[in-house]
Design a protein around this motif. Structure first.
Motif: not given
Length: 262
Positions: A193, A195-196, A199-200
């Motif tokens: 989570a 990592q996601a 990225t955002s």
């Protein structure tokens, strides 16, 4: 077929209990087998007979599953029936404490993130002099150097290695990422989570991280409400089981007294 008859004065049939609780016939049988609800009384014809305590237990389990997930809910419902009264109540209180801690952690993470965003908005342009060593960054974040290395292997932060010795140096962008990771991890987010979200953050803004934490706070509020709704019914179930144990002990004691006098 079991459960085919109507509800009588003695309580609920399996089918009536299923209809009243919103579970299927098989789910009621399974939850009885798993110890989520007390064992049914068997009628002379072999059919199960349930009472109000069974309906209360099923409704409590439904809410508890929302609060702590079905697997943990089954364990808690079983403990509520098996543990001594004080331990069973303490187990229920501990669930509230765990959710309160999760909320506090998420709030702390949200506040930390807001602070990071504000600093980015007001700080001067970064320079190479602002870079930090792994020891400095670990001390600033309150984590171990090994934690930073692990985050690096997961692609969460990327240090520079400007020296031949390979010593890590964290530029301002890496320090910012490390602070966001620290905030999210403190808020209970697992590595995928994080990592996601990172990225955002890199592709859009820190708003995504903020929204993620706000969503988490909302989810904790829903779980807390479900736990409150389940709590009263579970407390009643604990008291019911405890009273039944006390009644059994009193009955056994009375029979022992009569046997001693005979």
């Amino acid at each position: 077929m079991e459960g085919a008859s109507e509800t009588g004065r003695d309580g609920y049939t399996t089918s009536r209990l299923a209809a009243a609780s919103g579970y299927s016939l098989q789910q009621v049988r399974d939850l009885e087998r798993l110890g989520v609800i007390p064992p049914a009384v068997r009628r002379p014809n072999g059919y199960r007979s349930f009472g109000a305590v069974h309906l209360a237990a099923l409704r409590a389990y439904r809410q508890l599953a929302v609060a702590v997930n079905p697997v943990n809910a089954r364990a808690v419902m079983g403990e509520a029936r098996r543990l001594p009264y004080d331990e069973a109540i303490a187990r229920l209180v501990a669930l509230h404490v765990e959710l309160a801690r999760a909320r506090n952690d998420s709030l702390a993470a949200l506040h930390a993130l807001e602070s990071i965003v504000e600093e980015d908005r007001t700080s001067a342009a970064p320079s190479s002099a602002d870079a930090m060593s792994i020891t400095e960054l670990a001390a600033a974040l309150g984590v171990r150097s090994s934690t930073l290395r692990f985050w690096e292997t997961q692609g969460l932060i990327t240090p520079d290695r400007p020296t031949r010795s390979g010593a890590r140096s964290y530029p301002v962008a890496a320090v910012r990422d490390a602070r966001i990771v620290t905030a999210l991890r403190a808020g209970g987010y697992r590595i995928p989570a994080v990592q996601a979200i990172l990225t955002s953050v890199h592709s859009v803004s820190a708003d995504d991280a903020r929204h993620a934490l706000q969503d988490r706070l909302h989810a904790i509020a829903i779980r807390s409400e479900a736990l409150l709704r389940a709590g009263t019914a579970i407390a009643d179930l604990i008291s019911y089981e405890n009273d039944a144990i006390v009644d059994d002990r009193l009955t056994d004691g009375a029979e022992s007294d009569r046997a001693a006098l005979s």
